[in-house]
Design a protein around this motif. Structure first.
Motif, PDB file in Angstrom:
ATOM      1  N   ILE A   1       2.712  14.483 -12.505  1.00  0.00           N
ATOM      2  CA  ILE A   1       2.973  14.605 -13.828  1.00  0.00           C
ATOM      3  C   ILE A   1       1.764  14.716 -14.684  1.00  0.00           C
ATOM      4  CG2 ILE A   1       3.821  13.276 -15.776  1.00  0.00           C
ATOM      5  CD1 ILE A   1       5.917  12.081 -13.931  1.00  0.00           C
ATOM      6  N   ALA A   2       0.691  14.010 -14.181  1.00  0.00           N
ATOM      7  CA  ALA A   2      -0.714  14.224 -15.067  1.00  0.00           C
ATOM      8  C   ALA A   2      -1.210  15.645 -14.668  1.00  0.00           C
ATOM      9  CB  ALA A   2      -1.663  13.102 -14.483  1.00  0.00           C
ATOM     10  N   TYR A   3      -1.016  16.086 -13.565  1.00  0.00           N
ATOM     11  CA  TYR A   3      -1.584  17.506 -13.318  1.00  0.00           C
ATOM     12  C   TYR A   3      -0.892  18.799 -14.195  1.00  0.00           C
ATOM     13  CZ  TYR A   3      -4.270  15.852  -9.536  1.00  0.00           C
ATOM     14  OH  TYR A   3      -5.450  15.196  -8.726  1.00  0.00           O
ATOM     15  N   LYS A   4       0.419  18.317 -14.461  1.00  0.00           N
ATOM     16  CA  LYS A   4       1.462  19.387 -15.040  1.00  0.00           C
ATOM     17  C   LYS A   4       0.951  19.119 -16.433  1.00  0.00           C
ATOM     18  CE  LYS A   4       5.036  20.037 -11.891  1.00  0.00           C
ATOM     19  NZ  LYS A   4       6.432  20.177 -11.723  1.00  0.00           N
ATOM     20  N   ILE A   5       0.905  18.072 -17.021  1.00  0.00           N
ATOM     21  CA  ILE A   5       0.292  17.927 -18.622  1.00  0.00           C
ATOM     22  C   ILE A   5      -0.829  18.534 -18.632  1.00  0.00           C
ATOM     23  CG2 ILE A   5      -0.555  15.953 -20.160  1.00  0.00           C
ATOM     24  CD1 ILE A   5       1.686  14.411 -18.846  1.00  0.00           C
ATOM     25  N   ALA A   6      -1.858  18.275 -17.645  1.00  0.00           N
ATOM     26  CA  ALA A   6      -3.176  18.732 -18.041  1.00  0.00           C
ATOM     27  C   ALA A   6      -3.121  20.471 -17.834  1.00  0.00           C
ATOM     28  CB  ALA A   6      -4.232  18.126 -16.625  1.00  0.00           C
ATOM     29  N   ASP A   7      -2.503  20.891 -17.063  1.00  0.00           N
ATOM     30  CA  ASP A   7      -2.293  22.425 -17.007  1.00  0.00           C
ATOM     31  C   ASP A   7      -2.008  22.983 -18.139  1.00  0.00           C
ATOM     32  OD1 ASP A   7      -3.378  22.854 -14.493  1.00  0.00           O
ATOM     33  OD2 ASP A   7      -1.376  22.771 -13.452  1.00  0.00           O
ATOM     34  N   ARG A   8      -0.895  22.409 -18.963  1.00  0.00           N
ATOM     35  CA  ARG A   8      -0.179  22.830 -20.102  1.00  0.00           C
ATOM     36  C   ARG A   8      -1.178  22.714 -21.343  1.00  0.00           C
ATOM     37  NH1 ARG A   8       5.616  19.800 -20.149  1.00  0.00           N
ATOM     38  NH2 ARG A   8       6.406  20.854 -18.411  1.00  0.00           N
TER      39      ARG A   8
ATOM     40  N   ARG B   1       0.700  -1.070  -0.009  1.00  0.00           N
ATOM     41  CA  ARG B   1      -0.092   0.002   0.061  1.00  0.00           C
ATOM     42  C   ARG B   1       0.962   1.125   0.074  1.00  0.00           C
ATOM     43  NH1 ARG B   1      -2.754  -0.233   4.965  1.00  0.00           N
ATOM     44  NH2 ARG B   1      -1.502   1.347   5.710  1.00  0.00           N
ATOM     45  N   ILE B   2       1.772   1.327   0.870  1.00  0.00           N
ATOM     46  CA  ILE B   2       2.768   2.543   0.909  1.00  0.00           C
ATOM     47  C   ILE B   2       3.646   2.520  -0.316  1.00  0.00           C
ATOM     48  CG2 ILE B   2       5.036   3.147   1.872  1.00  0.00           C
ATOM     49  CD1 ILE B   2       3.855   2.163   4.454  1.00  0.00           C
ATOM     50  N   LEU B   3       3.851   1.492  -1.025  1.00  0.00           N
ATOM     51  CA  LEU B   3       4.823   1.562  -2.353  1.00  0.00           C
ATOM     52  C   LEU B   3       3.865   2.190  -3.387  1.00  0.00           C
ATOM     53  CD1 LEU B   3       6.866  -1.771  -2.427  1.00  0.00           C
ATOM     54  CD2 LEU B   3       7.635   0.650  -2.325  1.00  0.00           C
ATOM     55  N   LEU B   4       2.551   1.468  -3.471  1.00  0.00           N
ATOM     56  CA  LEU B   4       1.648   1.941  -4.554  1.00  0.00           C
ATOM     57  C   LEU B   4       1.422   3.624  -4.186  1.00  0.00           C
ATOM     58  CD1 LEU B   4      -0.725  -0.890  -5.035  1.00  0.00           C
ATOM     59  CD2 LEU B   4       1.220  -0.211  -6.626  1.00  0.00           C
ATOM     60  N   LYS B   5       1.028   4.216  -2.970  1.00  0.00           N
ATOM     61  CA  LYS B   5       0.776   5.553  -2.790  1.00  0.00           C
ATOM     62  C   LYS B   5       2.050   6.334  -3.288  1.00  0.00           C
ATOM     63  CE  LYS B   5      -2.459   5.427   0.627  1.00  0.00           C
ATOM     64  NZ  LYS B   5      -2.830   5.850   2.240  1.00  0.00           N
ATOM     65  N   ASN B   6       3.424   5.856  -3.002  1.00  0.00           N
ATOM     66  CA  ASN B   6       4.400   6.870  -3.215  1.00  0.00           C
ATOM     67  C   ASN B   6       4.884   6.637  -4.856  1.00  0.00           C
ATOM     68  OD1 ASN B   6       5.052   7.323  -0.666  1.00  0.00           O
ATOM     69  ND2 ASN B   6       6.198   5.683  -0.539  1.00  0.00           N
ATOM     70  N   ILE B   7       4.204   5.490  -5.399  1.00  0.00           N
ATOM     71  CA  ILE B   7       4.618   5.627  -6.925  1.00  0.00           C
ATOM     72  C   ILE B   7       3.354   6.330  -7.376  1.00  0.00           C
ATOM     73  CG2 ILE B   7       4.211   4.062  -9.044  1.00  0.00           C
ATOM     74  CD1 ILE B   7       5.637   1.908  -7.299  1.00  0.00           C
ATOM     75  N   ARG B   8       2.163   6.476  -7.111  1.00  0.00           N
ATOM     76  CA  ARG B   8       1.114   7.104  -7.746  1.00  0.00           C
ATOM     77  C   ARG B   8       1.372   8.630  -7.336  1.00  0.00           C
ATOM     78  NH1 ARG B   8      -4.716   5.889  -5.012  1.00  0.00           N
ATOM     79  NH2 ARG B   8      -3.682   6.990  -3.401  1.00  0.00           N
ATOM     80  N   TYR B   9       1.945   8.960  -6.280  1.00  0.00           N
ATOM     81  CA  TYR B   9       2.047  10.654  -6.260  1.00  0.00           C
ATOM     82  C   TYR B   9       2.735  11.072  -7.342  1.00  0.00           C
ATOM     83  CZ  TYR B   9       2.869  14.792  -4.212  1.00  0.00           C
ATOM     84  OH  TYR B   9       3.030  16.205  -3.761  1.00  0.00           O
ATOM     85  N   PRO B  10       3.808  10.690  -7.686  1.00  0.00           N
ATOM     86  CA  PRO B  10       4.694  11.372  -8.750  1.00  0.00           C
ATOM     87  C   PRO B  10       3.888  11.317 -10.098  1.00  0.00           C
ATOM     88  CG  PRO B  10       6.278   9.971  -7.632  1.00  0.00           C
ATOM     89  CD  PRO B  10       4.989   9.587  -7.213  1.00  0.00           C
ATOM     90  N   LEU B  11       3.177  10.309 -10.534  1.00  0.00           N
ATOM     91  CA  LEU B  11       2.289  10.128 -11.690  1.00  0.00           C
ATOM     92  C   LEU B  11       1.003  11.099 -11.508  1.00  0.00           C
ATOM     93  CD1 LEU B  11       2.346   6.210 -12.047  1.00  0.00           C
ATOM     94  CD2 LEU B  11       3.672   7.771 -13.366  1.00  0.00           C
TER      95      LEU B  11
END
Length: 130
Positions: free
Chosen positions: A121-128, A108-118
């Motif tokens: 990145i998705a928010y930055k792509i959506a803002d652009r 669960r911790i690993l998935l949360k830590n992997i999901r956060y950077p993704l």
């Protein structure tokens, strides 16, 4: 032709080990299975587990003692499995539950830590795109 004494002792020892392996695998199965609400799934899982155990124990006995499957081999497997359940199962089962909870927490911790950077990145792509 009767078997030699050392071969008979090996058969008994490996039968006992096969019974303990059966008990350990059953405890692992109990942890994995958990509590299902569907009775038909429980029946299917139980049948598949029995087939798996039969294959594992037969392969073990085939590899170790060339599959001399005499009645006392089965008797010692059953006796050792019952002794395992009577003496060791409660300790092994408790430790398995603790290990399963720690493993679940780690995943669960690993998935949360992997999901956060993704997400970032998705928010930055959506803002652009705006």
């Amino acid at each position: 032709m009767p078997l030699e004494l050392n071969m008979q002792i090996n058969l008994v020892i490996y039968s006992v080990i096969g019974g303990i392996i059966t008990g350990i695998l059953f405890d692992i199965y109990r942890v994995i299975r958990g509590l299902n609400s569907f009775k038909i799934l429980n029946v299917i899982e139980d049948m598949l587990f029995c087939v798996l155990i039969a294959l594992i124990v037969f392969s073990f006995l085939l590899y170790i003692n060339y599959a001399f499957l005499t009645p006392y081999v089965y008797i010692f497997i059953v006796i050792s499995t019952l002794l395992y359940f009577r003496l060791l199962s409660k300790y092994f089962y408790k430790s398995e539950i603790i290990i399963a909870k720690l493993f679940y927490k780690l995943i669960r911790i690993l998935l949360k830590n992997i999901r956060y950077p993704l997400k970032m990145i998705a928010y930055k792509i959506a803002d652009r795109k705006k």
